[in-house]
Design a protein around this motif. Structure first.
Motif, PDB file in Angstrom:
ATOM      1  N   ILE A  56      12.360 -14.231 -17.539  1.00 55.36           N
ATOM      2  CA  ILE A  56      11.548 -14.487 -18.727  1.00 55.36           C
ATOM      3  C   ILE A  56      11.423 -13.192 -19.533  1.00 55.36           C
TER       4      ILE A  56
ATOM      5  N   HIS B  61       2.371 -28.382 -10.604  1.00 55.16           N
ATOM      6  CA  HIS B  61       0.966 -28.147 -10.960  1.00 55.16           C
ATOM      7  C   HIS B  61       0.238 -29.438 -11.329  1.00 55.16           C
TER       8      HIS B  61
ATOM      9  N   LEU C 190      15.037 -19.388 -10.900  1.00 54.60           N
ATOM     10  CA  LEU C 190      14.237 -19.062 -12.080  1.00 54.60           C
ATOM     11  C   LEU C 190      12.770 -18.853 -11.671  1.00 54.60           C
ATOM     12  N   ALA C 191      12.064 -17.980 -12.262  1.00 52.55           N
ATOM     13  CA  ALA C 191      12.587 -16.940 -13.120  1.00 52.55           C
ATOM     14  C   ALA C 191      12.701 -15.650 -12.296  1.00 52.55           C
TER      15      ALA C 191
HETATM   16  C1  VGL Z   1       7.268 -19.556 -12.855  1.00 55.16           C
HETATM   17  C2  VGL Z   1       5.729 -18.913 -14.402  1.00 55.16           C
HETATM   18  C3  VGL Z   1       4.893 -19.949 -14.052  1.00 55.16           C
HETATM   19  C4  VGL Z   1       8.604 -19.316 -12.207  1.00 55.16           C
HETATM   20  C5  VGL Z   1       6.451 -20.606 -12.473  1.00 55.16           C
HETATM   21  O1  VGL Z   1       9.182 -20.265 -11.642  1.00 55.16           O
HETATM   22  O2  VGL Z   1       9.072 -18.162 -12.261  1.00 55.16           O
HETATM   23  N1  VGL Z   1       6.901 -18.713 -13.804  1.00 55.16           N
HETATM   24  N2  VGL Z   1       5.269 -20.787 -13.083  1.00 55.16           N
END
Ligand code: VGL
Ligand code: ZN
Length: 199
Positions: A177, A49, A147-148
């Motif tokens: 998460i 990002h 992930l995730a």
């Molecule tokens: C991710 C939230 C924000 C992920 C990436 O890799 O799952 N989760 N950016």
């Protein structure tokens, strides 16, 4: 049929001690490394990002981290700042065998749109190019780890199934998460989309 291993976002910021730490995120690294030689191609994704990205709560004055907001493309969770281009937290976990990767595909670089899936941004229409890469190389069966589980792995595996790839999830080599039941919802959604689970 040749098989590709798609390794989602095993980056420092998603591991314990990182900005958006996934519990036990680091525990999958050794198993993922061990799996790599069994595949004809290894592809890594990297959440990437720009600073001030619109998915960051910090870009929305007064908004709380992990709250929901409405974006032009639909609802969006507002995250802590994470995986900022070039930052230490955006690097892969130091033990991940990145040298084995044929391709590293970055996502989330568009300041206005988040990108959970390795295939499409969160507007669900802007492609990352991964579909064309896989098709032109002849990979039709994809195994997902990383992930995730409930966000980027989930969106990637569901998109793969919808695009007509055979999509397989290794839940033992993913961690989630789990915001308000998101992990169970994701597992159901993947099963419904035709993703199969392997151990
Ligand atoms: C991710 C939230 C924000 C992920 C990436 O890799 O799952 N989760 N950016
Ligand atoms: Zn992100």
């Amino acid at each position: 049929m040749s098989d590709a291993l798609i390794i989602i976002d095993i980056q420092k910021d998603f591991c314990p001690g990182g900005a958006l730490a996934v519990p036990e995120g680091d525990l999958i690294v050794a198993g993922v490394n061990e799996l790599m030689p069994e595949y004809d191609a290894v592809i890594l994704t990297q959440d990437w990002h720009p600073a001030g990205h619109s998915s960051f709560a910090s870009a929305h004055p007064g908004a709380e981290v992990m709250s929901l907001t409405e974006m032009p493309y639909g609802p969006q969770v507002l995250w802590p700042d994470h995986c900022i281009q070039g930052s230490d937290g955006a690097h892969f976990h130091p033990d991940l065998a990145v040298d084995r990767a044929d391709l590293i595909i970055r996502k989330g670089y568009n300041p206005a749109i988040d990108s959970y899936s390795a295939f499409f941004e969160n507007d669900r229409t802007t492609p990352t190019g991964l579909e064309g890469y896989l098709r032109t190389r002849g990979f039709m069966r994809l195994t997902f780890v990383g992930l995730a589980t409930d966000f980027c792995v989930n969106f990637s595996a569901v998109d793969a199934a919808h695009l007509g790839f055979e999509a397989i999830l290794r839940p033992d080599l993913c961690r989630g998460i789990n915001i308000e039941g998101s992990l169970a919802t994701a597992m159901e959604g993947m099963a419904q989309a035709g993703v199969s689970f392997a151990a």
